[in-house]
Design a protein around this motif. Structure first.
Motif, PDB file in Angstrom:
ATOM      1  N   GLY A  10       0.834  -1.200   0.000  1.00  0.00           N
ATOM      2  CA  GLY A  10       0.000   0.000   0.000  1.00  0.00           C
ATOM      3  C   GLY A  10       0.864   1.243   0.000  1.00  0.00           C
ATOM      4  O   GLY A  10       1.837   1.335   0.758  1.00  0.00           O
ATOM      5  N   LEU A  12       0.752   5.252   0.546  1.00  0.00           N
ATOM      6  CA  LEU A  12      -0.048   6.336   1.096  1.00  0.00           C
ATOM      7  C   LEU A  12       0.770   7.619   1.102  1.00  0.00           C
ATOM      8  O   LEU A  12       1.824   7.706   1.733  1.00  0.00           O
ATOM      9  CB  LEU A  12      -0.483   5.995   2.527  1.00  0.00           C
ATOM     10  CG  LEU A  12      -1.217   7.093   3.304  1.00  0.00           C
ATOM     11  CD1 LEU A  12      -2.527   7.476   2.619  1.00  0.00           C
ATOM     12  CD2 LEU A  12      -1.470   6.641   4.743  1.00  0.00           C
ATOM     13  N   PHE A  45      -3.350   4.662  -2.326  1.00  0.00           N
ATOM     14  CA  PHE A  45      -4.398   5.427  -1.656  1.00  0.00           C
ATOM     15  C   PHE A  45      -4.364   6.839  -2.235  1.00  0.00           C
ATOM     16  O   PHE A  45      -3.378   7.560  -2.079  1.00  0.00           O
ATOM     17  CB  PHE A  45      -4.154   5.456  -0.144  1.00  0.00           C
ATOM     18  CG  PHE A  45      -4.292   4.118   0.509  1.00  0.00           C
ATOM     19  CD1 PHE A  45      -5.503   3.721   1.057  1.00  0.00           C
ATOM     20  CD2 PHE A  45      -3.217   3.235   0.564  1.00  0.00           C
ATOM     21  CE1 PHE A  45      -5.641   2.473   1.655  1.00  0.00           C
ATOM     22  CE2 PHE A  45      -3.341   1.990   1.164  1.00  0.00           C
ATOM     23  CZ  PHE A  45      -4.561   1.594   1.708  1.00  0.00           C
ATOM     24  N   SER A  46      -5.413   7.207  -2.918  1.00  0.00           N
ATOM     25  CA  SER A  46      -5.403   8.431  -3.714  1.00  0.00           C
ATOM     26  C   SER A  46      -6.479   9.411  -3.268  1.00  0.00           C
ATOM     27  O   SER A  46      -7.590   9.019  -2.895  1.00  0.00           O
ATOM     28  CB  SER A  46      -5.612   8.098  -5.200  1.00  0.00           C
ATOM     29  OG  SER A  46      -5.712   9.276  -5.977  1.00  0.00           O
ATOM     30  N   VAL A  62      -7.512   3.150  -4.570  1.00  0.00           N
ATOM     31  CA  VAL A  62      -8.650   3.314  -3.673  1.00  0.00           C
ATOM     32  C   VAL A  62      -8.667   4.748  -3.162  1.00  0.00           C
ATOM     33  O   VAL A  62      -7.618   5.357  -2.912  1.00  0.00           O
ATOM     34  CB  VAL A  62      -8.607   2.329  -2.480  1.00  0.00           C
ATOM     35  CG1 VAL A  62      -8.724   0.900  -2.955  1.00  0.00           C
ATOM     36  CG2 VAL A  62      -7.329   2.514  -1.668  1.00  0.00           C
ATOM     37  N   TRP A  64      -9.480   7.366  -0.147  1.00  0.00           N
ATOM     38  CA  TRP A  64      -9.418   7.211   1.301  1.00  0.00           C
ATOM     39  C   TRP A  64      -9.972   8.417   2.048  1.00  0.00           C
ATOM     40  O   TRP A  64     -10.323   8.310   3.225  1.00  0.00           O
ATOM     41  CB  TRP A  64      -7.987   6.944   1.753  1.00  0.00           C
ATOM     42  CG  TRP A  64      -7.005   8.043   1.458  1.00  0.00           C
ATOM     43  CD1 TRP A  64      -6.334   8.250   0.293  1.00  0.00           C
ATOM     44  CD2 TRP A  64      -6.587   9.098   2.347  1.00  0.00           C
ATOM     45  NE1 TRP A  64      -5.523   9.366   0.394  1.00  0.00           N
ATOM     46  CE2 TRP A  64      -5.666   9.895   1.649  1.00  0.00           C
ATOM     47  CE3 TRP A  64      -6.910   9.429   3.656  1.00  0.00           C
ATOM     48  CZ2 TRP A  64      -5.056  11.018   2.207  1.00  0.00           C
ATOM     49  CZ3 TRP A  64      -6.314  10.546   4.223  1.00  0.00           C
ATOM     50  CH2 TRP A  64      -5.387  11.323   3.508  1.00  0.00           C
ATOM     51  N   ALA A  72     -12.213   1.226   5.531  1.00  0.00           N
ATOM     52  CA  ALA A  72     -10.778   1.482   5.441  1.00  0.00           C
ATOM     53  C   ALA A  72      -9.994   0.303   6.021  1.00  0.00           C
ATOM     54  O   ALA A  72      -8.957  -0.108   5.467  1.00  0.00           O
ATOM     55  CB  ALA A  72     -10.428   2.766   6.173  1.00  0.00           C
ATOM     56  N   ILE A  75      -9.725  -2.548   3.550  1.00  0.00           N
ATOM     57  CA  ILE A  75      -8.720  -2.309   2.505  1.00  0.00           C
ATOM     58  C   ILE A  75      -7.323  -2.553   3.056  1.00  0.00           C
ATOM     59  O   ILE A  75      -6.500  -3.236   2.448  1.00  0.00           O
ATOM     60  CB  ILE A  75      -8.848  -0.864   1.974  1.00  0.00           C
ATOM     61  CG1 ILE A  75     -10.192  -0.669   1.275  1.00  0.00           C
ATOM     62  CG2 ILE A  75      -7.702  -0.543   1.016  1.00  0.00           C
ATOM     63  CD1 ILE A  75     -10.513   0.782   0.970  1.00  0.00           C
ATOM     64  N   TYR A  98      -3.488  11.429   7.567  1.00  0.00           N
ATOM     65  CA  TYR A  98      -2.708  10.316   7.026  1.00  0.00           C
ATOM     66  C   TYR A  98      -2.447   9.252   8.088  1.00  0.00           C
ATOM     67  O   TYR A  98      -2.528   8.045   7.820  1.00  0.00           O
ATOM     68  CB  TYR A  98      -1.365  10.833   6.489  1.00  0.00           C
ATOM     69  CG  TYR A  98      -1.482  11.646   5.221  1.00  0.00           C
ATOM     70  CD1 TYR A  98      -1.569  11.024   3.984  1.00  0.00           C
ATOM     71  CD2 TYR A  98      -1.523  13.028   5.257  1.00  0.00           C
ATOM     72  CE1 TYR A  98      -1.676  11.762   2.810  1.00  0.00           C
ATOM     73  CE2 TYR A  98      -1.636  13.787   4.100  1.00  0.00           C
ATOM     74  CZ  TYR A  98      -1.714  13.147   2.882  1.00  0.00           C
ATOM     75  OH  TYR A  98      -1.838  13.875   1.727  1.00  0.00           O
ATOM     76  N   LEU A 101      -4.876   6.242   8.854  1.00  0.00           N
ATOM     77  CA  LEU A 101      -4.748   5.008   8.085  1.00  0.00           C
ATOM     78  C   LEU A 101      -3.541   4.190   8.542  1.00  0.00           C
ATOM     79  O   LEU A 101      -3.585   2.957   8.562  1.00  0.00           O
ATOM     80  CB  LEU A 101      -4.627   5.322   6.595  1.00  0.00           C
ATOM     81  CG  LEU A 101      -5.914   5.692   5.863  1.00  0.00           C
ATOM     82  CD1 LEU A 101      -5.620   5.988   4.399  1.00  0.00           C
ATOM     83  CD2 LEU A 101      -6.944   4.583   5.964  1.00  0.00           C
TER      84      LEU A 101
END
Length: 383
Positions: A10, A12, A45-46, A62, A64, A72, A75, A98, A101
């Motif tokens: 992932g 981020l 994560f966009s 995805v 977020w 969340a 995912i 941020y 997550l």
């Protein structure tokens, strides 16, 4: 025999925000992963999933922002590792978004690797607490500049913090041909100077929104008259277009300037910079692109990250320049132009070391990934 599944990573960061610098970071990180672990799957994560899907093929995307905890968590549970960064995302009121997550990942025992983070300004108590508690539990903490390390230390992070370099230093260019320049109204055969301006805001809290447009207009007029140059304003975010026009509104030589309006990929902007004879810029990644192309540059530091990059290159940088009178700045522009062969030589001598540091971050992440998810050898039929 089916191909074994590799790790799911992932990513981020401030991706999907239509900022060329952040997209350059994502492009470079994805390229490093694909070269080092072609078996890996990536989930980005966009902030704008549609934008990311269009500009980055072969990744899962995805959204977020505005997503509640339960979806969340579902995912995040798919991941073998989460990469936080790079770029400047840990600052007041934004850091907590941020790190929410990141905490979900840590709750599910998903390792977190921080990748050339940028931090600051960071003074809010809640943000500092979340940074301190969350980063302490990450696998590795790497930041892209000394100021970011100091910011994290002042927030109370006690773990080892390694200073590396911006991932965008590994970006490879795409051709930006004369046909694209002509389409933007930039004439051929002119001496071209690139300028980059930005908006005031939380990441540039010291900018004087009333005065710096006029100050930069003096610079633009000086470039036209002293260098007989044509000035090309290169927006790194869409809102930079508005601020570029605000500078133009104060210029007497605005007819010798153009503001680019096209939507270009980071690799294309890197290709554009090759056509420039000098760069005067506020945006960090515009300066990075100039260094990669060996173009003499004058940084206009509005934040520590720009000043730090200038120091590493040995480039001149007037601290607090956006609040200064025009005279010292124009004198510095004049000096850089007169001494451009020496500046080019220094840039070309120092940039490889920065690229090597950026590459070392990618290699370190891949080595950590091999521990988390060892590579699987696929045995073919016996000869």
């Amino acid at each position: 025999m089916s191909k074994p599944r590799g790790p799911t990573i992932g990513l981020l960061g401030s991706y999907g925000g239509r900022n060329v610098g952040d997209e350059a970071i994502l492009t470079s990180i994805l390229s490093s992963i694909r070269k080092g672990r072609p078996d890996a799957s990536t989930v980005v994560f966009s902030r704008s999933p549609e934008h990311t899907r269009i500009h980055h093929e072969g990744v899962d995307v995805v959204g977020w922002e505005g997503v509640s905890r339960e979806p969340a968590s579902q995912i995040v549970s798919r991941l073998d590792v989460m990469v936080l960064g790079g770029g400047g995302i840990l600052y007041d009121t934004e850091a907590r978004r941020y790190l929410r997550l990141v905490r979900l990942a840590q709750e599910q025992n998903v390792p977190v690797f921080t990748y050339a983070l940028g931090a600051g300004p960071l003074t809010d108590r809640l943000d500092c607490m979340m940074v301190r508690e969350t980063l302490t539990a990450t696998t590795t903490i790497t930041v892209r500049d000394e100021e970011s390390r100091l910011v994290l230390e002042e927030a109370g992070v006690m773990s080892t913090i390694t200073v590396t370099a911006d991932p965008a230093l590994l970006l490879e260019q795409e051709e930006f041909g004369h046909d694209l320049l002509r389409a933007e109204g930039v004439p051929e055969g002119e001496r071209l100077v690139g300028m980059s301006v930005r908006e005031p805001g939380r990441a540039a809290e010291h900018l004087d929104s009333q005065g710096y447009h006029e100050l930069l207009a003096h610079v633009g007029d000086f470039l036209v008259r002293r260098l007989d140059a044509y000035v090309v304003f290169v927006p790194m975010e869409r809102d930079d277009i508005r601020h570029s026009h605000a500078v133009l509104s104060h210029m007497s030589a605005a007819d010798r300037c153009r503001v680019l309006h096209g939507n270009y990929r980071p690799r294309q902007i890197l290709g554009l910079v090759r056509h420039l004879d000098l760069v005067v810029g506020m945006r960090l990644h515009f300066l990075i692109f100039a260094a990669l192309q060996g173009v003499p540059l004058l940084p206009l530091p509005y934040a520590g990250k720009v000043f730090d990059f200038a120091q590493q290159l040995g480039a001149p940088a007037l601290s607090g320049v956006v609040r200064e009178a025009a005279g010292p700045l124009l004198a510095e522009v004049d000096r850089v132009w007169d001494e451009r062969p020496a500046h080019t030589e220094r840039i070309n001598a120092r940039t490889p070391a920065l690229r090597a540091r950026a590459a070392a971050t990618a290699e370190h992440f891949l080595s950590q990934l091999d521990i988390i998810s060892p590579r699987t050898t696929v045995w073919g039929p016996a000869a």
